[in-house]
Design a protein around this motif. Structure first.
Motif, PDB file in Angstrom:
ATOM      1  N   THR A  99     -53.044 -16.175   2.417  1.00 50.98           N
ATOM      2  CA  THR A  99     -53.523 -16.986   3.542  1.00 50.98           C
ATOM      3  C   THR A  99     -52.379 -17.742   4.206  1.00 50.98           C
ATOM      4  O   THR A  99     -52.283 -17.787   5.436  1.00 50.98           O
ATOM      5  CB  THR A  99     -54.592 -17.988   3.063  1.00 50.98           C
ATOM      6  OG1 THR A  99     -55.702 -17.277   2.521  1.00 50.98           O
ATOM      7  CG2 THR A  99     -55.078 -18.854   4.220  1.00 50.98           C
ATOM      8  N   LEU A 100     -51.515 -18.343   3.399  1.00 51.33           N
ATOM      9  CA  LEU A 100     -50.384 -19.093   3.953  1.00 51.33           C
ATOM     10  C   LEU A 100     -49.450 -18.177   4.741  1.00 51.33           C
ATOM     11  O   LEU A 100     -48.933 -18.557   5.802  1.00 51.33           O
ATOM     12  CB  LEU A 100     -49.619 -19.790   2.835  1.00 51.33           C
ATOM     13  CG  LEU A 100     -50.363 -20.908   2.096  1.00 51.33           C
ATOM     14  CD1 LEU A 100     -49.524 -21.444   0.951  1.00 51.33           C
ATOM     15  CD2 LEU A 100     -50.724 -22.030   3.065  1.00 51.33           C
ATOM     16  N   THR A 106     -49.141 -15.864  12.033  1.00 50.27           N
ATOM     17  CA  THR A 106     -49.979 -16.043  13.222  1.00 50.27           C
ATOM     18  C   THR A 106     -49.415 -17.113  14.145  1.00 50.27           C
ATOM     19  O   THR A 106     -49.452 -16.975  15.376  1.00 50.27           O
ATOM     20  CB  THR A 106     -51.415 -16.419  12.811  1.00 50.27           C
ATOM     21  OG1 THR A 106     -51.962 -15.369  12.001  1.00 50.27           O
ATOM     22  CG2 THR A 106     -52.309 -16.621  14.026  1.00 50.27           C
ATOM     23  N   LEU A 107     -48.879 -18.180  13.562  1.00 53.62           N
ATOM     24  CA  LEU A 107     -48.320 -19.275  14.349  1.00 53.62           C
ATOM     25  C   LEU A 107     -46.886 -19.012  14.796  1.00 53.62           C
ATOM     26  O   LEU A 107     -46.303 -19.822  15.519  1.00 53.62           O
ATOM     27  CB  LEU A 107     -48.373 -20.580  13.542  1.00 53.62           C
ATOM     28  CG  LEU A 107     -49.784 -21.094  13.211  1.00 53.62           C
ATOM     29  CD1 LEU A 107     -49.700 -22.308  12.288  1.00 53.62           C
ATOM     30  CD2 LEU A 107     -50.534 -21.443  14.496  1.00 53.62           C
ATOM     31  N   PRO A 113     -37.916 -18.797   2.985  1.00 57.08           N
ATOM     32  CA  PRO A 113     -38.035 -18.279   1.619  1.00 57.08           C
ATOM     33  C   PRO A 113     -39.466 -18.053   1.156  1.00 57.08           C
ATOM     34  O   PRO A 113     -39.711 -17.203   0.312  1.00 57.08           O
ATOM     35  CB  PRO A 113     -37.351 -19.378   0.773  1.00 57.08           C
ATOM     36  CG  PRO A 113     -37.444 -20.615   1.616  1.00 57.08           C
ATOM     37  CD  PRO A 113     -37.311 -20.143   3.026  1.00 57.08           C
ATOM     38  N   ASP A 114     -40.433 -18.795   1.693  1.00 57.25           N
ATOM     39  CA  ASP A 114     -41.827 -18.603   1.324  1.00 57.25           C
ATOM     40  C   ASP A 114     -42.700 -19.228   2.407  1.00 57.25           C
ATOM     41  O   ASP A 114     -42.233 -20.043   3.210  1.00 57.25           O
ATOM     42  CB  ASP A 114     -42.128 -19.208  -0.054  1.00 57.25           C
ATOM     43  CG  ASP A 114     -41.883 -20.713  -0.093  1.00 57.25           C
ATOM     44  OD1 ASP A 114     -42.579 -21.455   0.628  1.00 57.25           O
ATOM     45  OD2 ASP A 114     -40.997 -21.144  -0.845  1.00 57.25           O
ATOM     46  N   PRO A 115     -43.971 -18.859   2.471  1.00 56.45           N
ATOM     47  CA  PRO A 115     -44.836 -19.356   3.544  1.00 56.45           C
ATOM     48  C   PRO A 115     -45.026 -20.868   3.524  1.00 56.45           C
ATOM     49  O   PRO A 115     -45.182 -21.495   4.574  1.00 56.45           O
ATOM     50  CB  PRO A 115     -46.153 -18.613   3.316  1.00 56.45           C
ATOM     51  CG  PRO A 115     -46.127 -18.206   1.879  1.00 56.45           C
ATOM     52  CD  PRO A 115     -44.694 -17.918   1.588  1.00 56.45           C
ATOM     53  N   MET A 116     -45.016 -21.474   2.333  1.00 58.37           N
ATOM     54  CA  MET A 116     -45.190 -22.921   2.262  1.00 58.37           C
ATOM     55  C   MET A 116     -44.009 -23.630   2.908  1.00 58.37           C
ATOM     56  O   MET A 116     -44.172 -24.628   3.619  1.00 58.37           O
ATOM     57  CB  MET A 116     -45.335 -23.343   0.799  1.00 58.37           C
ATOM     58  CG  MET A 116     -45.902 -24.736   0.594  1.00 58.37           C
ATOM     59  SD  MET A 116     -47.664 -24.887   0.975  1.00 58.37           S
ATOM     60  CE  MET A 116     -47.634 -25.717   2.557  1.00 58.37           C
TER      61      MET A 116
END
Length: 237
Positions: A99-100, A106-107, A113-116
Protein backbone atom coordinates in the motif's frame (compact mmCIF):
# COMPACT_ATOMS: atom_id res chain seq x y z
CA UNK A 1 15.94 22.13 21.39
CA UNK A 2 14.04 25.06 19.93
CA UNK A 3 12.99 24.78 16.32
CA UNK A 4 11.50 27.39 14.02
CA UNK A 5 9.85 26.40 10.77
CA UNK A 6 10.73 28.80 7.94
CA UNK A 7 7.23 28.60 6.48
CA UNK A 8 4.37 27.67 8.83
CA UNK A 9 2.86 24.35 7.80
CA UNK A 10 -0.80 23.80 7.09
CA UNK A 11 -2.51 21.77 9.84
CA UNK A 12 -3.41 19.03 7.33
CA UNK A 13 0.28 18.62 6.51
CA UNK A 14 1.20 18.51 10.20
CA UNK A 15 -1.45 15.84 10.88
CA UNK A 16 -0.25 13.79 7.91
CA UNK A 17 3.36 14.02 9.05
CA UNK A 18 2.38 12.93 12.56
CA UNK A 19 0.53 9.95 11.07
CA UNK A 20 3.51 9.10 8.87
CA UNK A 21 5.99 9.14 11.75
CA UNK A 22 3.61 7.08 13.86
CA UNK A 23 3.25 4.48 11.11
CA UNK A 24 7.01 4.44 10.58
CA UNK A 25 7.49 3.63 14.25
CA UNK A 26 4.78 0.95 14.19
CA UNK A 27 6.27 -0.50 11.00
CA UNK A 28 9.64 -0.87 12.75
CA UNK A 29 7.98 -2.75 15.61
CA UNK A 30 6.23 -4.94 13.04
CA UNK A 31 9.51 -5.74 11.30
CA UNK A 32 10.92 -7.07 14.58
CA UNK A 33 7.75 -9.08 15.20
CA UNK A 34 7.88 -10.54 11.68
CA UNK A 35 11.45 -11.73 12.27
CA UNK A 36 10.40 -13.37 15.52
CA UNK A 37 7.42 -14.96 13.80
CA UNK A 38 9.65 -16.40 11.07
CA UNK A 39 12.04 -17.79 13.68
CA UNK A 40 9.16 -19.39 15.60
CA UNK A 41 7.70 -20.94 12.45
CA UNK A 42 11.11 -22.30 11.42
CA UNK A 43 11.70 -23.75 14.90
CA UNK A 44 8.29 -25.40 14.85
CA UNK A 45 8.94 -26.83 11.41
CA UNK A 46 12.30 -28.24 12.55
CA UNK A 47 10.65 -29.85 15.57
CA UNK A 48 7.94 -31.41 13.42
CA UNK A 49 10.52 -32.64 10.92
CA UNK A 50 12.54 -34.29 13.69
CA UNK A 51 9.41 -35.95 15.05
CA UNK A 52 8.52 -37.05 11.53
CA UNK A 53 11.88 -38.78 11.11
CA UNK A 54 11.61 -40.65 14.40
CA UNK A 55 8.02 -41.76 13.95
CA UNK A 56 8.52 -42.75 10.31
CA UNK A 57 11.44 -45.03 11.20
CA UNK A 58 9.40 -46.62 13.97
CA UNK A 59 6.46 -47.17 11.62
CA UNK A 60 8.63 -48.72 8.97
CA UNK A 61 10.35 -51.15 11.35
CA UNK A 62 7.60 -53.76 11.14
CA UNK A 63 5.67 -52.83 8.00
CA UNK A 64 6.26 -52.40 4.32
CA UNK A 65 7.55 -49.03 3.16
CA UNK A 66 5.90 -46.35 1.05
CA UNK A 67 4.86 -42.81 1.84
CA UNK A 68 1.20 -43.74 2.00
CA UNK A 69 1.93 -46.35 4.66
CA UNK A 70 3.05 -43.82 7.31
CA UNK A 71 -0.04 -42.03 8.67
CA UNK A 72 1.89 -40.41 11.54
CA UNK A 73 4.57 -39.01 9.25
CA UNK A 74 2.02 -37.71 6.78
CA UNK A 75 0.11 -35.92 9.56
CA UNK A 76 3.29 -34.26 10.83
CA UNK A 77 4.28 -33.22 7.31
CA UNK A 78 0.87 -31.64 6.85
CA UNK A 79 1.33 -29.65 10.05
CA UNK A 80 4.79 -28.48 8.92
CA UNK A 81 3.37 -27.21 5.65
CA UNK A 82 0.50 -25.50 7.49
CA UNK A 83 2.89 -23.80 9.90
CA UNK A 84 4.99 -22.50 7.03
CA UNK A 85 1.94 -20.92 5.43
CA UNK A 86 0.58 -19.37 8.65
CA UNK A 87 2.44 -16.09 9.08
CA UNK A 88 -0.15 -13.37 9.68
CA UNK A 89 2.40 -10.74 10.71
CA UNK A 90 4.39 -11.27 7.52
CA UNK A 91 1.17 -10.92 5.54
CA UNK A 92 0.35 -7.67 7.36
CA UNK A 93 3.84 -6.32 6.67
CA UNK A 94 3.56 -7.17 2.97
CA UNK A 95 0.13 -5.58 2.58
CA UNK A 96 1.37 -2.44 4.35
CA UNK A 97 4.47 -2.24 2.18
CA UNK A 98 2.42 -2.79 -0.97
CA UNK A 99 0.00 0.00 0.00
CA UNK A 100 2.77 2.44 0.90
CA UNK A 101 4.55 1.73 -2.38
CA UNK A 102 1.33 2.28 -4.31
CA UNK A 103 0.71 5.56 -2.49
CA UNK A 104 4.25 6.81 -3.12
CA UNK A 105 4.06 5.87 -6.80
CA UNK A 106 0.59 7.36 -7.25
CA UNK A 107 1.68 10.66 -5.71
CA UNK A 108 4.85 10.73 -7.80
CA UNK A 109 7.12 10.95 -4.77
CA UNK A 110 10.88 10.95 -5.18
CA UNK A 111 12.64 7.61 -5.43
CA UNK A 112 14.18 6.39 -2.20
CA UNK A 113 15.29 3.40 -0.14
CA UNK A 114 11.74 2.42 0.86
CA UNK A 115 8.18 3.74 0.52
CA UNK A 116 8.04 4.98 4.12
CA UNK A 117 11.10 7.15 3.53
CA UNK A 118 9.62 8.46 0.29
CA UNK A 119 6.47 9.53 2.11
CA UNK A 120 8.10 11.20 5.12
CA UNK A 121 10.63 12.92 2.85
CA UNK A 122 8.18 14.38 0.33
CA UNK A 123 5.05 14.86 2.40
CA UNK A 124 5.83 18.48 3.44
CA UNK A 125 5.55 19.64 -0.18
CA UNK A 126 2.11 18.11 -0.78
CA UNK A 127 -1.02 20.22 -1.05
CA UNK A 128 -3.21 20.22 2.10
CA UNK A 129 -6.05 18.26 0.46
CA UNK A 130 -3.65 15.58 -0.77
CA UNK A 131 -1.95 15.44 2.61
CA UNK A 132 -5.30 14.88 4.33
CA UNK A 133 -6.18 12.01 2.00
CA UNK A 134 -2.77 10.47 2.58
CA UNK A 135 -3.16 10.87 6.34
CA UNK A 136 -6.25 8.68 6.31
CA UNK A 137 -4.40 5.84 4.60
CA UNK A 138 -1.44 6.14 6.96
CA UNK A 139 -3.57 6.33 10.09
CA UNK A 140 -5.56 3.27 9.02
CA UNK A 141 -2.47 1.12 8.58
CA UNK A 142 -0.91 2.49 11.75
CA UNK A 143 -4.01 1.48 13.71
CA UNK A 144 -4.01 -1.99 12.16
CA UNK A 145 -0.41 -2.64 13.13
CA UNK A 146 -0.67 -1.20 16.63
CA UNK A 147 -3.90 -3.10 17.31
CA UNK A 148 -2.37 -6.36 16.08
CA UNK A 149 0.79 -5.93 18.15
CA UNK A 150 -0.95 -4.41 21.18
CA UNK A 151 1.01 -1.15 20.93
CA UNK A 152 -0.36 2.08 22.37
CA UNK A 153 -1.06 5.02 20.02
CA UNK A 154 1.63 7.64 19.53
CA UNK A 155 0.19 9.95 22.19
CA UNK A 156 2.07 11.22 25.23
CA UNK A 157 -0.14 13.00 27.75
CA UNK A 158 1.15 16.44 28.71
CA UNK A 159 0.31 16.59 32.39
CA UNK A 160 -1.44 19.80 33.44
CA UNK A 161 -1.48 21.28 29.94
CA UNK A 162 -4.68 22.88 28.67
CA UNK A 163 -5.83 23.34 25.08
CA UNK A 164 -5.63 27.07 24.24
CA UNK A 165 -8.68 26.74 21.98
CA UNK A 166 -11.30 24.79 23.94
CA UNK A 167 -9.63 25.22 27.35
CA UNK A 168 -10.27 21.59 28.15
CA UNK A 169 -7.64 19.04 28.84
CA UNK A 170 -5.86 16.91 27.70
CA UNK A 171 -3.12 17.83 25.27
CA UNK A 172 -1.05 15.04 23.71
CA UNK A 173 2.44 15.14 22.26
CA UNK A 174 3.03 13.05 19.15
CA UNK A 175 6.63 11.89 19.60
CA UNK A 176 7.17 9.05 17.11
CA UNK A 177 9.40 11.21 14.89
CA UNK A 178 13.07 10.41 15.60
CA UNK A 179 13.94 14.12 15.60
CA UNK A 180 12.20 16.03 18.44
CA UNK A 181 12.07 19.01 16.06
CA UNK A 182 9.27 17.13 14.26
CA UNK A 183 7.16 16.46 17.35
CA UNK A 184 3.71 18.07 17.50
CA UNK A 185 0.92 18.58 20.03
CA UNK A 186 -2.77 17.88 19.47
CA UNK A 187 -5.92 18.46 21.47
CA UNK A 188 -7.33 15.30 23.00
CA UNK A 189 -10.90 16.48 22.48
CA UNK A 190 -10.34 16.89 18.74
CA UNK A 191 -11.64 20.47 18.82
CA UNK A 192 -11.84 22.31 15.50
CA UNK A 193 -10.36 25.60 14.40
CA UNK A 194 -12.87 28.36 13.65
CA UNK A 195 -10.55 30.09 11.19
CA UNK A 196 -8.97 33.50 11.43
CA UNK A 197 -9.29 34.90 14.93
CA UNK A 198 -9.83 31.45 16.49
CA UNK A 199 -7.45 32.20 19.30
CA UNK A 200 -5.97 28.70 19.07
CA UNK A 201 -2.47 29.93 18.43
CA UNK A 202 -1.93 27.88 15.27
CA UNK A 203 0.16 29.90 12.82
CA UNK A 204 -2.02 28.66 9.95
CA UNK A 205 -5.63 28.88 11.06
CA UNK A 206 -8.04 26.90 8.88
CA UNK A 207 -11.72 26.58 9.62
CA UNK A 208 -12.66 23.00 10.40
CA UNK A 209 -9.09 21.78 10.95
CA UNK A 210 -8.41 19.67 14.04
CA UNK A 211 -6.07 21.74 16.21
CA UNK A 212 -2.39 20.81 16.02
CA UNK A 213 0.70 22.79 16.95
CA UNK A 214 4.39 22.39 16.18
CA UNK A 215 7.45 24.10 17.65
CA UNK A 216 6.71 27.26 15.72
CA UNK A 217 4.39 28.15 18.62
CA UNK A 218 6.55 29.27 21.58
CA UNK A 219 4.37 27.72 24.30
CA UNK A 220 4.35 24.39 22.46
CA UNK A 221 8.11 24.58 21.90
CA UNK A 222 8.50 24.96 25.67
CA UNK A 223 6.25 21.95 26.35
CA UNK A 224 8.07 19.73 23.89
CA UNK A 225 11.46 20.95 25.04
CA UNK A 226 10.63 19.99 28.61
CA UNK A 227 9.36 16.58 27.47
CA UNK A 228 12.51 15.99 25.44
CA UNK A 229 14.59 16.93 28.47
CA UNK A 230 12.72 14.47 30.68
CA UNK A 231 13.29 11.66 28.22
CA UNK A 232 16.98 12.51 27.85
CA UNK A 233 17.40 12.43 31.63
CA UNK A 234 15.56 9.12 31.78
CA UNK A 235 17.91 7.57 29.22
CA UNK A 236 20.97 8.94 31.01
CA UNK A 237 19.77 7.55 34.34
Amino acid sequence: MAHQTATPRHPSVLHALAAAWSLRQAWQYLSVAVAREAHAVAAEADAFSAADGIRSSQWGAGRSGGSHGDPTGNAVLSRVRSAGQSRPLAALAKSTTDTLTWLADTLGLAAGPDPMWRITNDLPRLQPGTAEQLRRWLADHDTRIRTTLGIDPDEHLLQGAECPACHRRPLYARTAAPDPADWVVTCGTGCLCSGQGCGCGMLVQVEGAVHIWDRSVPTVAAMLGALDGQRTEGVAA
